[in-house]
Scaffold this motif. Structure first.
Motif, PDB file in Angstrom:
ATOM      1  N   ARG A   1       0.745  -1.524  -0.128  1.00  0.00           N
ATOM      2  CA  ARG A   1      -0.297  -0.065  -0.223  1.00  0.00           C
ATOM      3  C   ARG A   1       1.002   1.660  -0.347  1.00  0.00           C
ATOM      4  NH1 ARG A   1      -5.269   0.432   1.354  1.00  0.00           N
ATOM      5  NH2 ARG A   1      -5.420  -1.519   2.105  1.00  0.00           N
ATOM      6  N   GLY A   2      -0.168   2.476  -1.125  1.00  0.00           N
ATOM      7  CA  GLY A   2       1.142   3.277  -0.899  1.00  0.00           C
ATOM      8  C   GLY A   2       2.656   3.522  -1.655  1.00  0.00           C
ATOM      9  N   ASP A   3       2.960   2.042  -2.114  1.00  0.00           N
ATOM     10  CA  ASP A   3       3.819   1.910  -3.108  1.00  0.00           C
ATOM     11  C   ASP A   3       3.934   3.683  -4.220  1.00  0.00           C
ATOM     12  OD1 ASP A   3       6.332   1.178  -4.321  1.00  0.00           O
ATOM     13  OD2 ASP A   3       5.159  -0.984  -5.411  1.00  0.00           O
ATOM     14  N   LYS A   4       5.778   4.119  -4.410  1.00  0.00           N
ATOM     15  CA  LYS A   4       5.164   4.723  -5.231  1.00  0.00           C
ATOM     16  C   LYS A   4       6.478   4.827  -6.023  1.00  0.00           C
ATOM     17  CE  LYS A   4       2.610   8.242  -2.948  1.00  0.00           C
ATOM     18  NZ  LYS A   4       2.604   9.396  -1.916  1.00  0.00           N
ATOM     19  N   THR A   5       7.167   3.190  -6.167  1.00  0.00           N
ATOM     20  CA  THR A   5       8.741   3.457  -6.749  1.00  0.00           C
ATOM     21  C   THR A   5       8.528   3.024  -8.369  1.00  0.00           C
ATOM     22  OG1 THR A   5       8.382   1.185  -6.203  1.00  0.00           O
ATOM     23  CG2 THR A   5       9.644   1.816  -5.185  1.00  0.00           C
ATOM     24  N   TRP A   6       7.336   3.504  -8.960  1.00  0.00           N
ATOM     25  CA  TRP A   6       6.965   3.059  -9.815  1.00  0.00           C
ATOM     26  C   TRP A   6       5.346   4.136  -9.904  1.00  0.00           C
ATOM     27  CZ3 TRP A   6       4.404  -0.119 -13.932  1.00  0.00           C
ATOM     28  CH2 TRP A   6       3.982  -0.113 -15.416  1.00  0.00           C
ATOM     29  N   PRO A   7       6.015   5.383 -10.766  1.00  0.00           N
ATOM     30  CA  PRO A   7       4.885   6.361 -10.372  1.00  0.00           C
ATOM     31  C   PRO A   7       4.115   6.357 -11.716  1.00  0.00           C
ATOM     32  CG  PRO A   7       7.798   7.504 -11.226  1.00  0.00           C
ATOM     33  CD  PRO A   7       7.463   5.761 -10.973  1.00  0.00           C
ATOM     34  N   HIS A   8       3.856   5.779 -11.893  1.00  0.00           N
ATOM     35  CA  HIS A   8       2.280   4.702 -13.299  1.00  0.00           C
ATOM     36  C   HIS A   8       1.388   4.453 -12.392  1.00  0.00           C
ATOM     37  CE1 HIS A   8       1.682   2.947 -16.820  1.00  0.00           C
ATOM     38  NE2 HIS A   8       2.364   3.858 -17.285  1.00  0.00           N
ATOM     39  N   TRP A   9       0.067   4.819 -13.392  1.00  0.00           N
ATOM     40  CA  TRP A   9      -1.306   4.310 -13.606  1.00  0.00           C
ATOM     41  C   TRP A   9      -1.001   2.801 -13.194  1.00  0.00           C
ATOM     42  CZ3 TRP A   9      -3.240   1.161 -16.170  1.00  0.00           C
ATOM     43  CH2 TRP A   9      -3.715   1.143 -18.289  1.00  0.00           C
ATOM     44  N   ALA A  10      -0.381   1.917 -13.746  1.00  0.00           N
ATOM     45  CA  ALA A  10      -0.629   0.957 -13.800  1.00  0.00           C
ATOM     46  C   ALA A  10       0.153   0.314 -12.673  1.00  0.00           C
ATOM     47  CB  ALA A  10       0.560   0.518 -14.728  1.00  0.00           C
ATOM     48  N   SER A  11       0.358   0.463 -11.697  1.00  0.00           N
ATOM     49  CA  SER A  11       0.800   0.743  -9.678  1.00  0.00           C
ATOM     50  C   SER A  11      -0.588   0.709  -9.369  1.00  0.00           C
ATOM     51  CB  SER A  11       1.825   1.861  -9.516  1.00  0.00           C
ATOM     52  OG  SER A  11       3.224   1.390 -10.338  1.00  0.00           O
ATOM     53  N   LYS A  12      -0.850   1.732  -9.665  1.00  0.00           N
ATOM     54  CA  LYS A  12      -2.790   1.745  -8.626  1.00  0.00           C
ATOM     55  C   LYS A  12      -3.475   0.180  -9.441  1.00  0.00           C
ATOM     56  CE  LYS A  12      -3.255   6.255  -8.445  1.00  0.00           C
ATOM     57  NZ  LYS A  12      -3.465   7.886  -7.875  1.00  0.00           N
ATOM     58  N   LEU A  13      -3.325  -0.086 -10.877  1.00  0.00           N
ATOM     59  CA  LEU A  13      -4.309  -1.402 -10.637  1.00  0.00           C
ATOM     60  C   LEU A  13      -3.294  -2.425 -10.589  1.00  0.00           C
ATOM     61  CD1 LEU A  13      -5.854  -2.377 -12.853  1.00  0.00           C
ATOM     62  CD2 LEU A  13      -4.803  -2.460 -14.833  1.00  0.00           C
ATOM     63  N   MET A  14      -2.251  -2.100 -10.290  1.00  0.00           N
ATOM     64  CA  MET A  14      -1.554  -3.883 -10.054  1.00  0.00           C
ATOM     65  C   MET A  14      -1.473  -4.027  -8.121  1.00  0.00           C
ATOM     66  SD  MET A  14       0.251  -5.909 -11.461  1.00  0.00           S
ATOM     67  CE  MET A  14      -0.223  -7.749 -10.587  1.00  0.00           C
ATOM     68  N   ARG A  15      -2.244  -3.371  -7.612  1.00  0.00           N
ATOM     69  CA  ARG A  15      -2.074  -2.933  -5.976  1.00  0.00           C
ATOM     70  C   ARG A  15      -3.250  -3.217  -6.060  1.00  0.00           C
ATOM     71  NH1 ARG A  15      -0.533  -4.571  -1.688  1.00  0.00           N
ATOM     72  NH2 ARG A  15      -1.818  -3.507  -0.041  1.00  0.00           N
ATOM     73  N   LEU A  16      -3.961  -2.978  -7.189  1.00  0.00           N
ATOM     74  CA  LEU A  16      -5.916  -3.231  -6.852  1.00  0.00           C
ATOM     75  C   LEU A  16      -5.774  -4.643  -6.891  1.00  0.00           C
ATOM     76  CD1 LEU A  16      -8.914  -2.605  -6.564  1.00  0.00           C
ATOM     77  CD2 LEU A  16      -8.669  -2.016  -8.746  1.00  0.00           C
ATOM     78  N   LEU A  17      -4.833  -5.920  -7.884  1.00  0.00           N
ATOM     79  CA  LEU A  17      -5.536  -7.202  -8.563  1.00  0.00           C
ATOM     80  C   LEU A  17      -4.850  -7.477  -7.067  1.00  0.00           C
ATOM     81  CD1 LEU A  17      -4.508  -6.539 -12.084  1.00  0.00           C
ATOM     82  CD2 LEU A  17      -6.323  -7.514 -11.621  1.00  0.00           C
ATOM     83  N   PHE A  18      -4.145  -7.475  -6.635  1.00  0.00           N
ATOM     84  CA  PHE A  18      -2.894  -7.702  -5.798  1.00  0.00           C
ATOM     85  C   PHE A  18      -3.905  -7.966  -4.071  1.00  0.00           C
ATOM     86  CE2 PHE A  18       1.456  -7.132  -7.052  1.00  0.00           C
ATOM     87  CZ  PHE A  18       1.695  -8.610  -7.496  1.00  0.00           C
ATOM     88  N   LEU A  19      -4.473  -6.483  -4.462  1.00  0.00           N
ATOM     89  CA  LEU A  19      -5.791  -7.117  -3.089  1.00  0.00           C
ATOM     90  C   LEU A  19      -6.802  -7.779  -3.089  1.00  0.00           C
ATOM     91  CD1 LEU A  19      -5.719  -3.242  -2.511  1.00  0.00           C
ATOM     92  CD2 LEU A  19      -4.694  -4.901  -0.542  1.00  0.00           C
ATOM     93  N   THR A  20      -6.988  -8.144  -4.760  1.00  0.00           N
ATOM     94  CA  THR A  20      -8.647  -8.766  -5.145  1.00  0.00           C
ATOM     95  C   THR A  20      -8.509 -10.254  -5.567  1.00  0.00           C
ATOM     96  OG1 THR A  20      -8.632  -7.581  -6.978  1.00  0.00           O
ATOM     97  CG2 THR A  20      -9.821  -7.119  -5.529  1.00  0.00           C
ATOM     98  N   PHE A  21      -8.136 -10.539  -6.851  1.00  0.00           N
ATOM     99  CA  PHE A  21      -7.292 -11.912  -7.477  1.00  0.00           C
ATOM    100  C   PHE A  21      -6.354 -12.604  -7.240  1.00  0.00           C
ATOM    101  CE2 PHE A  21     -10.465  -8.952 -10.447  1.00  0.00           C
ATOM    102  CZ  PHE A  21     -11.764  -9.837  -9.981  1.00  0.00           C
ATOM    103  N   ASN A  22      -4.881 -10.918  -6.563  1.00  0.00           N
ATOM    104  CA  ASN A  22      -4.068 -12.274  -6.838  1.00  0.00           C
ATOM    105  C   ASN A  22      -3.499 -12.205  -4.816  1.00  0.00           C
ATOM    106  OD1 ASN A  22      -4.376 -11.754  -9.780  1.00  0.00           O
ATOM    107  ND2 ASN A  22      -2.709 -10.742  -9.997  1.00  0.00           N
ATOM    108  N   ARG A  23      -4.578 -12.734  -4.550  1.00  0.00           N
ATOM    109  CA  ARG A  23      -4.188 -11.932  -3.373  1.00  0.00           C
ATOM    110  C   ARG A  23      -2.902 -13.326  -2.753  1.00  0.00           C
ATOM    111  NH1 ARG A  23      -9.898 -11.449  -2.282  1.00  0.00           N
ATOM    112  NH2 ARG A  23     -10.136 -13.866  -2.172  1.00  0.00           N
TER     113      ARG A  23
END
Length: 274
Positions: free
Chosen positions: A165-187
């Motif tokens: 959460r709050g990972d800003k190492t890659w300042p790209h919109w895909a980071s938020k999408l990947m984070r959402l996937l890790f919180l749901t389908f890719n837990r």
């Protein structure tokens, strides 16, 4: 794919000579992130490493005509090539879920290790990862133990951006999408990768955790890579598996980051769709 000289952004294309870099251990599995390991074998041969020991559950994958990549010339099994066979050793294991006896023997004399046992989208394409289970933690736990016993310190492993959460190492919109996937389908994948990273963080090893951006199966290798720097423009969102592998081999041979992680991508401005 035949190995050829290439230009790498930020690195020495020639790398160290065979006389100074004797042995590399490469581990690979199945699926996108793990599949970078197959390409790391070829990247090591490009660098004229004297010997590469390959450890995997899936040695037959090197016979595949399609390595699920955009490499222009395709690939053939390097173990069947007279030019490379003498420089390669294959070690087949049954499962990283089982303790591998005498694993340390294959690490003796190694200068560095490249470990690609990770997955961030398990089960979407490789159903076996669901039935057999994820191996980033279980496999690397044994790798770390074997390395420490063999007195091998340098290891470059692969993980993912967007894990925390709050990972800003890659300042790209895909980071938020990947984070959402890790919180749901890719837990399960998230937990496995986080547990793996924790093992390296707590180890005595000189490790680098590589976090590539999107890896497109149709992306043609560019022969270069770009590291994400804090406060700078986001690196491109799609890159070839071969270019990720080249970065990992370069970092194994000539480390620039120790006991840390790096996001690596393509040229800034490269779209996710490649």
């Amino acid at each position: 794919m035949k190995v050829n000289p290439h230009e790498i952004a930020g690195g020495d294309p020639a790398g160290p000579s065979a006389a100074t870099y004797r042995k590399l251990v490469v581990l690979y599995g199945i699926g996108g992130l793990s599949d970078v390991g197959r390409h790391a074998i070829m990247a090591g041969l490009e660098k004229n490493v004297e010997h590469i020991t390959v450890i995997t559950e899936y040695p037959d994958m090197l016979d595949d005509e399609n390595w699920e990549c955009g490499c222009i010339d395709g690939h053939t099994n390097p173990f069947n090539d007279e030019a490379y066979a003498s420089k390669l050793t294959m070690v087949k294991i049954d499962s990283w879920k089982n303790e591998q006896p005498n694993l340390v023997e294959h690490f003796h004399g190694a200068d560095a290790v490249i470990s690609c046992l990770s997955h961030r989208q398990p089960g979407w394409k490789n159903k076996e990862l669901v039935t057999k289970g994820l191996i980033a933690r279980d496999g690397n736990k044994q790798v770390i133990k074997a390395m420490e016993e063999a007195n091998v310190s340098r290891v470059v492993t692969i993980s993912s951006f967007g894990l925390n959460r709050g990972d800003k190492t890659w300042p790209h919109w895909a980071s938020k999408l990947m984070r959402l996937l890790f919180l749901t389908f890719n837990r399960k994948a998230r937990k496995d990768l986080q547990a793996m990273e924790k093992l390296f963080n707590e180890s005595s090893l000189d490790y680098l955790i590589v976090k590539p951006v999107g890896i497109g199966e149709d992306v043609v290798p560019a022969g270069k890579y770009f590291q994400q720097e804090p406060g700078k423009e986001a690196v491109g969102g799609n890159m070839a598996k071969m270019d990720v592998a080249r970065f990992m081999v370069d970092e194994a041979i000539q480390p620039t980051t120790v006991k840390g992680s790096k996001v690596v991508g393509s040229a800034p401005g490269t779209p996710m769709s490649g």
